[in-house]
Scaffold this motif. Structure first.
Motif, PDB file in Angstrom:
ATOM      1  N   PHE A 449       0.906  39.656  25.162  1.00 55.80           N
ATOM      2  CA  PHE A 449       1.086  38.234  25.420  1.00 55.80           C
ATOM      3  C   PHE A 449       0.110  37.417  24.579  1.00 55.80           C
ATOM      4  N   PHE A 450       0.619  36.424  23.878  1.00 53.14           N
ATOM      5  CA  PHE A 450      -0.238  35.509  23.139  1.00 53.14           C
ATOM      6  C   PHE A 450       0.538  34.217  22.863  1.00 53.14           C
ATOM      7  N   THR A 451      -0.179  33.178  22.456  1.00 52.75           N
ATOM      8  CA  THR A 451       0.455  31.874  22.246  1.00 52.75           C
ATOM      9  C   THR A 451      -0.381  31.055  21.289  1.00 52.75           C
ATOM     10  N   GLU A 452       0.204  29.989  20.764  1.00 53.07           N
ATOM     11  CA  GLU A 452      -0.516  29.024  19.930  1.00 53.07           C
ATOM     12  C   GLU A 452      -0.786  27.776  20.751  1.00 53.07           C
ATOM     13  N   ASN A 453      -2.043  27.321  20.761  1.00 54.10           N
ATOM     14  CA  ASN A 453      -2.405  26.122  21.504  1.00 54.10           C
ATOM     15  C   ASN A 453      -2.053  24.873  20.695  1.00 54.10           C
ATOM     16  N   ARG A 454      -2.088  23.725  21.344  1.00 54.27           N
ATOM     17  CA  ARG A 454      -1.757  22.465  20.673  1.00 54.27           C
ATOM     18  C   ARG A 454      -2.712  22.193  19.510  1.00 54.27           C
ATOM     19  N   ASN A 455      -3.980  22.640  19.615  1.00 46.80           N
ATOM     20  CA  ASN A 455      -4.951  22.460  18.531  1.00 46.80           C
ATOM     21  C   ASN A 455      -4.848  23.560  17.478  1.00 46.80           C
ATOM     22  N   GLN A 456      -3.780  24.380  17.554  1.00 45.92           N
ATOM     23  CA  GLN A 456      -3.442  25.445  16.598  1.00 45.92           C
ATOM     24  C   GLN A 456      -4.364  26.670  16.706  1.00 45.92           C
ATOM     25  N   ASP A 457      -5.159  26.740  17.789  1.00 43.19           N
ATOM     26  CA  ASP A 457      -5.852  27.993  18.081  1.00 43.19           C
ATOM     27  C   ASP A 457      -4.819  29.049  18.491  1.00 43.19           C
ATOM     28  N   ILE A 458      -5.123  30.310  18.226  1.00 43.90           N
ATOM     29  CA  ILE A 458      -4.252  31.414  18.634  1.00 43.90           C
ATOM     30  C   ILE A 458      -4.946  32.159  19.774  1.00 43.90           C
ATOM     31  N   CYS A 459      -4.267  32.235  20.922  1.00 43.74           N
ATOM     32  CA  CYS A 459      -4.874  32.777  22.141  1.00 43.74           C
ATOM     33  C   CYS A 459      -4.154  34.076  22.512  1.00 43.74           C
ATOM     34  N   VAL A 460      -4.898  35.179  22.522  1.00 48.60           N
ATOM     35  CA  VAL A 460      -4.320  36.502  22.781  1.00 48.60           C
ATOM     36  C   VAL A 460      -4.859  37.052  24.090  1.00 48.60           C
ATOM     37  N   SER A 461      -3.947  37.527  24.938  1.00 48.40           N
ATOM     38  CA  SER A 461      -4.332  38.195  26.180  1.00 48.40           C
ATOM     39  C   SER A 461      -4.500  39.683  25.881  1.00 48.40           C
ATOM     40  N   ASP A 462      -5.744  40.148  25.905  1.00 53.70           N
ATOM     41  CA  ASP A 462      -6.042  41.535  25.555  1.00 53.70           C
ATOM     42  C   ASP A 462      -6.367  42.310  26.828  1.00 53.70           C
ATOM     43  N   GLU A 463      -5.340  42.991  27.368  1.00 52.63           N
ATOM     44  CA  GLU A 463      -5.544  43.661  28.662  1.00 52.63           C
ATOM     45  C   GLU A 463      -6.440  44.885  28.550  1.00 52.63           C
ATOM     46  N   ARG A 464      -6.625  45.427  27.344  1.00 52.07           N
ATOM     47  CA  ARG A 464      -7.527  46.579  27.188  1.00 52.07           C
ATOM     48  C   ARG A 464      -8.985  46.180  27.373  1.00 52.07           C
TER      49      ARG A 464
END
Length: 564
Positions: A449-464
Motif C-alpha cells: 500500500f502506498f499513495t502520493e500526497n497533495r504536496n507530491q510526497d510519496i507515502c509507503v506503508s511498510d508492514e515489515r
C-alpha cells in the motif's frame, strides 16, 4: 609586435605637472611623479611618511592599516585570536594579553597565497562550469518553450476531440427527438382519420333520418337502421406525452475534471533534494483547498456488503462508485449509495491482482504479481502497459501528473524499489536513502500500500518495518512514522492501507488496533478513527474527503465522515 618607431604608445604622465613622463611613485599616497615634482608632493602634506620609490617598484612598500584605538599608530602585527590587525600599543594592553600575535606581513602573504589559489580555481574550474551551466539553462529554456507549446497543442486537440464527441451526441439526441415526434404524429393522424370518418358517417345518418322522417313510403322508413347508440361511445382521448431533456448536472469544477487537468509544475534540485515550487498551478490546485477541521466524533455514513469471502483492496472511481478486489481473479465495481454490483472484470492471467488503482482518466489499473505485469482496463478491454523482468509488481498508484508509481520486489525477495513510469518509460527509481541503506523491505503479502500526497510526497506503508516511509518528489527521505501510543487496543502498530486527503493528511490502517491513524504531512499524529472497525485493511478517499475502509473479515466497506 608593435614597431616603436611607427606606432603611437600611451605614455604615463606625472599626476602633478601632467606633462613630464612618470619616473617615481609615492606608495603612501598612490601618486605617480616625475623627479622634479617629488619635493613638491612631499611638502604638500608633511604629516605623512611618504614612501617614494621608483615607478617600477611601485606598491612594494606595505601600507599598514591605522589603529582604530591608538591615533597615529600603524598596525604591523595581527592578533590571531581576535582576528584583527593590532599596533604595538594594542599588544601591550590587557585586551590582547596572552593572545597569539603574528607579523601582519606574514598573515598578508598567507592570504595572498590563498587568494591566488582560489583565483586559480575560479578561473580554471568554477567560472567555466558556471558558463556551461548557463548554456545548459538556456538550452532547457528553449526546450521548455517547445514542450509547453506541445502541451498547449495537445490541450487544444483534446478540446476539439471532445467537441466532435459532443456534436455526435447532440446529433444523436436530436435524431431521437425527431423519431419520437414522427411516431406520435403518425398515431395522432391515424386517430384523426378515424374521427373524421365517424363525422362523415354521422352526417350521412342525419340525412337518411331526415328523408325517412318526411316520406310516406313506409318501406323506406323501415329500411333506415338506427346507429345512434354506436356514436354515443365516444373515442378515447389520445394525449401525447413529450420526453423531457434533463441536462446532466455539473457541480463545481467537475467539468474541468472531466476534461482533464494539469499537474503542478515544479523545479527540483537533485543535488540538495529540495523542491522549489513555481507559482503555476493546475486547475485542481489553482487555489488552496478550503480548510476542513477534523470532527470530534467521526461517523459511519453507510456500510456496503460486497458478498466476498475476504476483501482486500479498494479504489474510488468516483464519489458514487468504488472498485474492490479479493484473493481471486475478479475486480468488482460497486455503487456506493445503492450497495449494488455494477460491473465485474476478470484479470488477463486468471490470477488475483496484487493491487488496484484508478488513473486520472478514470481507468482501472491493476498489478499482476504472477505474470509480472501492470495492466490498464479501458472500455472493459485489458491492455498490458508494463512487463517486468527479474522483478514482480506489488502495488501501483496513479499520480497527479498522470504518471504511474509501481512498487516491486526482486525475484529473490531481497530488494524492494519504487519506480515512476511515464507511459511505458521508466523515469525515476527510489530505493535507497542518502546513506545507501534500503528505504523499503520486502513484504509478507502480495499487496503493498502506498499513495502520493497533495504536496507530491510519496507515502509507503511498510508492514515489515512497521513504519510509514515518506519521501519527497525527488526520492529523498522526509520522515518515518512508527505509530502513536496509547493505541486503542494497546497493541503494536501494524500498518496496512494508506491514503491522503485534500488537507494533505495521511491516513493509515492499523490492523492490530482496529483503527485508522491520521497524521499531518510532516508526520505529526493528529487522532485515531475507530467507528467500530473490524479487521480493517484497505483505504481510499473520494473528492469530498469521505473515507472508505475495507474490512477483511466480514467483507464490508465502511464509508466514514471525519472532516467538517
Amino acid at each position: 609586435m608593435m614597431d616603436p618607431h611607427s606606432s603611437a604608445q600611451d605614455v604615463i604622465r606625472c599626476d602633478l605637472c601632467e606633462t613630464a613622463v612618470v619616473q617615481m611613485h609615492c606608495d603612501t599616497c598612490l601618486v605617480n611623479l616625475c623627479k622634479a615634482c617629488v619635493g613638491e608632493h612631499i611638502s604638500t602634506d608633511e604629516s605623512k611618511d611618504h614612501k617614494v620609490v621608483k615607478f617600477k617598484a611601485r606598491k612594494s612598500t606595505p601600507l599598514y592599516p591605522g589603529c582604530k584605538f591608538h591615533d597615529q599608530e600603524q598596525c604591523k602585527m595581527y592578533c590571531n585570536q581576535c582576528d584583527i590587525p593590532v599596533c604595538h600599543k594594542c599588544i601591550a594592553s590587557d585586551q590582547h594579553l596572552g593572545h597569539k600575535v603574528s607579523e601582519i606581513l606574514k598573515v598578508v602573504d598567507e592570504r595572498k597565497n590563498k587568494f591566488m589559489k582560489e583565483q586559480s580555481e575560479l578561473n580554471e574550474t568554477i567560472y567555466p562550469i558556471y558558463q556551461d551551466i548557463a548554456s545548459d539553462v538556456q538550452n532547457r529554456m528553449s526546450k521548455l518553450e517547445k514542450e509547453y507549446g506541445d502541451l498547449s497543442t495537445a490541450i487544444t486537440k483534446h478540446g476539439e476531440d471532445l467537441h466532435r464527441e459532443i456534436d455526435k451526441l447532440v446529433k444523436k439526441l436530436k435524431a431521437e427527438v425527431d423519431e419520437m415526434k414522427n411516431t406520435q404524429l403518425q398515431t395522432l393522424q391515424k386517430h384523426l382519420d378515424e374521427i373524421n370518418k365517424n363525422i362523415s358517417d354521422i352526417k350521412n345518418e342525419i340525412d337518411s333520418m331526415e328523408i325517412a322522417k318526411d316520406t310516406n313510403d313506409l318501406s323506406k322508413l323501415f329500411s333506415v337502421t338506427l346507429k345512434v347508440h354506436t356514436y354515443r361511445n365516444l373515442p378515447n382521448k389520445i394525449i401525447p406525452s413529450l420526453p423531457k431533456f434533463i441536462p446532466g448536472k455539473i457541480h463545481g469544477d467537475e467539468l474541468g475534471k472531466m476534461f482533464g487537468a494539469l499537474s503542478s509544475s515544479s523545479l527540483t534540485s537533485d543535488k540538495h533534494g529540495y523542491s522549489m515550487k513555481t507559482t503555476q498551478k493546475s486547475p485542481e490546485a489553482g487555489s488552496s483547498p478550503p480548510v476542513k477541521q477534523l470532527l470530534d466524533e467521526p461517523e459511519t455514513v453507510t456500510t456496503i456488503d460486497t458478498g466476498y469471502d475476504t476483501l482486500y483492496n479498494m479504489a474510488c472511481l468516483s464519489d458514487e462508485e468504488i472498485w474492490t478486489s479479493r484473493n481471486d481473479s475478479t475486480v468488482k465495481l460497486y455503487s456506493i449509495n445503492q450497495g449494488s454490483l455494477l460491473k465485474s472484470i476478470t484479470t488477463k492471467s486468471g490470477k488475483n491482482p496484487s493491487s488496484i488503482a484508478v488513473t486520472k482518466g478514470g481507468d482501472l489499473v491493476y498489478t499482476d504479481y504472477h505474470d509480472r505485469t501492470v495492466n490498464i482496463v479501458k472500455n472493459e478491454k485489458i491492455e498490458e502497459v508494463i512487463r517486468l523482468q527479474n522483478w514482480r509488481p506489488r502495488g501501483v498508484c496513479s499520480t497527479s501528473s498522470g504518471d504511474l508509481l509501481v512498487i516491486m520486489e526482486s525475484d529473490d525477495n531481497k530488494q524492494t524499489k519504487l519506480v515512476r513510469y511515464s507511459g511505458f518509460t521508466e523515469k525515476q527509481t527510489i530505493q535507497f536513502d542518502d546513506k545507501g541503506k534500503p528505504l523499503y523491505l520486502s513484504a509478507t503479502y502480495f499487496s503493498r500500500f502506498f499513495t502520493e500526497n497533495r504536496n507530491q510526497d510519496i507515502c509507503v506503508s511498510d508492514e515489515r518495518t512497521k513504519a510509514i516511509v515518506v519521501v519527497n518528489q525527488a526520492g529523498k527521505l522526509r520522515f518515518r512514522y512508527t505509530g502513536h501510543t496509547p493505541a486503542p487496543r494497546n497493541k503494536p502498530f501494524d500498518p496496512r492501507g494508506i491514503t491522503t486527503d485534500s488537507q494533505s493528511h495521511i491516513l493509515i490502517v492499523d490492523y492490530n488496533n482496529d483503527c485508522v491513524h491520521i497524521i499531518d504531512q510532516d508526520g505529526q499524529f493528529l487522532r485515531y478513527i475507530e467507528c467500530g472497525l473490524s479487521d480493517p485493511w484497505g483505504l481510499c478517499t473520494d473528492t469530498n474527503d469521505n473515507l472508505f475502509v475495507t474490512q477483511l473479515g466480514n467483507s464490508q466497506v465502511k464509508k466514514i465522515k471525519y472532516l467538517q
